[in-house]
Design a protein around this motif. Structure first.
Motif, short mmCIF file in Angstrom:
data_model
loop_
_atom_site.label_atom_id
_atom_site.label_comp_id
_atom_site.label_asym_id
_atom_site.label_seq_id
_atom_site.Cartn_x
_atom_site.Cartn_y
_atom_site.Cartn_z
N ARG A 1 0.81 -1.21 0.00
CA ARG A 1 0.00 0.00 0.00
C ARG A 1 0.84 1.27 0.00
O ARG A 1 0.60 2.20 0.73
CB ARG A 1 -0.93 0.02 1.22
N GLU B 1 -5.23 3.92 4.67
CA GLU B 1 -5.91 2.74 5.20
C GLU B 1 -5.04 2.04 6.23
O GLU B 1 -5.51 1.54 7.23
CB GLU B 1 -6.28 1.76 4.08
N ASP C 1 -7.82 -4.61 8.29
CA ASP C 1 -6.66 -5.10 7.55
C ASP C 1 -6.67 -6.62 7.38
O ASP C 1 -5.72 -7.19 6.83
CB ASP C 1 -5.36 -4.69 8.26
N ALA D 1 -9.82 -6.64 3.71
CA ALA D 1 -8.88 -5.71 3.07
C ALA D 1 -9.22 -5.42 1.62
O ALA D 1 -9.20 -4.26 1.18
CB ALA D 1 -7.47 -6.28 3.17
N GLU D 2 -9.54 -6.44 0.85
CA GLU D 2 -9.81 -6.22 -0.57
C GLU D 2 -11.06 -5.35 -0.76
O GLU D 2 -11.07 -4.41 -1.57
CB GLU D 2 -9.98 -7.55 -1.29
N THR E 1 -10.21 -1.80 0.39
CA THR E 1 -9.19 -1.13 -0.42
C THR E 1 -9.70 -0.78 -1.80
O THR E 1 -9.37 0.28 -2.34
CB THR E 1 -7.95 -2.04 -0.56
N TYR E 2 -10.50 -1.66 -2.39
CA TYR E 2 -10.93 -1.47 -3.77
C TYR E 2 -12.44 -1.18 -3.91
O TYR E 2 -12.83 -0.15 -4.46
CB TYR E 2 -10.61 -2.73 -4.60
#
Length: 338
Positions: free
Chosen positions: A30, A40, A298, A303-304, A307-308
């Motif tokens: 990241r 994040e 996290d 997380a995915e 994050t996205y």
């Protein structure tokens, strides 16, 4: 989606190679253009949540049953605390869920206006006071549903009390979108959403049949919650558990799904990750229990999505597509073929 799968494989490969946890390995993927760690990772959030399933009793005139419900709630509070939980979440009607026929002035064979004088208010208050006292002793945030009495002649709210780790009611959520019977004969609807924070993690509350209203879950995404606490006494029609998974995945946040033991064989209580997967569930054998999960933004389960998916959906809703629109007669002609 291919890029996301590749990202996850890269993180797993590093974790396997270095012996790091998935969370630790994730931080190495990241970087910002300046080489700093993305926000994040700097703002990692984590809290341990326990979600309960308890027997729901339906007669608020039954003093012994009300006391037993309170004892069961407090036993599960102690179990949640012993397992390291900072917050515990209970199903609708955890102390009592007054049945429409028990309360009906036209009952017990017909539904009519509820006679709330039948409710043992002093006993309900005593049980709630004991729950608040234990929350303070255990230093455990406790989200406990209850009927909330209003000034006569107004009907009560169907509510969720949010009790802090100091044993204080810090806020209350009142069910807003009620069933036809609830709003016609039993309760006054609430008017607003409710959020609160525990250790930096933001929670929102929903109740009853509100699982069927995706706009309420979308509202909490806009309010930047990390987890929605949903309590209900019913899991059908519409497969409430499947809907809860859909709301979690569509909004990329955790959903805590709390139901009575009576429904455990069909849909037990549990916690759903921001990717829509169940993380942990209570037993399906009808026993009172808690499922305990670390809500860690996290973690691999979150997380995915965080994050996205969640950032992209926000960007997509902000008008990002406008610059890509084209003026083309073949686009405007809805009857044209390839």
């Amino acid at each position: 989606m291919t890029a996301h799968r590749n990202f996850k494989r890269q993180v797993r490969a590093r974790a396997a190679k270095t012996g790091e946890s998935y969370t630790s390995a994730l931080r190495h993927f990241r970087p910002t253009p300046s080489g700093e760690v993305m926000s994040e990772a700097r703002n990692s959030k984590s809290v341990r949540l326990a979600v309960a399933q308890t027997p729901v009793r339906e007669d608020p005139r039954d003093v012994d049953a009300l006391h037993e419900s309170g004892r069961q709630v407090r036993a599960l509070m102690r179990e949640a605390s012993a397992r390291g939980a900072r917050i515990v979440h209970f199903p609708e009607g955890a102390i009592c869920f007054p049945h429409k026929l028990v309360m009906s002035v036209d009952g017990p064979d017909a539904v009519g206006p509820a006679d709330w004088d039948r409710c043992q208010w002093s006993v309900l208050q005593a049980e709630l006071a004991a729950i608040l006292k234990l929350a303070r002793e255990l230093q455990l945030w406790t989200v406990i549903p209850s009927v909330h009495r209003l000034t006569e002649p107004n009907r009560p709210h169907n509510s969720l009390y949010v009790v802090s780790d100091r044993g204080e009611v810090v806020t209350r959520y009142d069910e807003r979108l009620l069933s036809s019977t609830k709003v016609s004969y039993m309760y006054s609807p609430g008017i607003s959403s409710v959020t609160f924070d525990v250790d930096g993690v933001r929670f929102g509350c929903l109740l009853g049949i509100e699982i069927h209203y995706p706009e309420l879950f979308a509202e909490y995404e806009k309010l930047d919650v990390d987890c929605v606490l949903f309590s209900t006494t019913g899991v059908s029609p519409g497969n409430a558990a499947a809907q809860a998974q859909g709301h979690a995945a569509a909004n990329s946040y955790w959903v805590s799904f709390s139901v009575p033991t009576q429904h455990s064989a069909t849909a037990s209580s549990g916690v759903i990750a921001p990717n829509g997967d169940w993380l942990e569930r209570c037993p399906t054998d009808g026993s009172p229990a808690v499922a305990v999960v670390d809500l860690d933004n996290d973690s691999e389960a979150a997380a995915e999505s965080l994050t996205y998916a969640r950032p992209w959906r926000r960007e997509a809703r902000s008008g990002v597509y406008t610059g890509y629109h084209v003026t083309d007669p073949r686009s405007e002609d809805r009857t044209a073929t390839i």
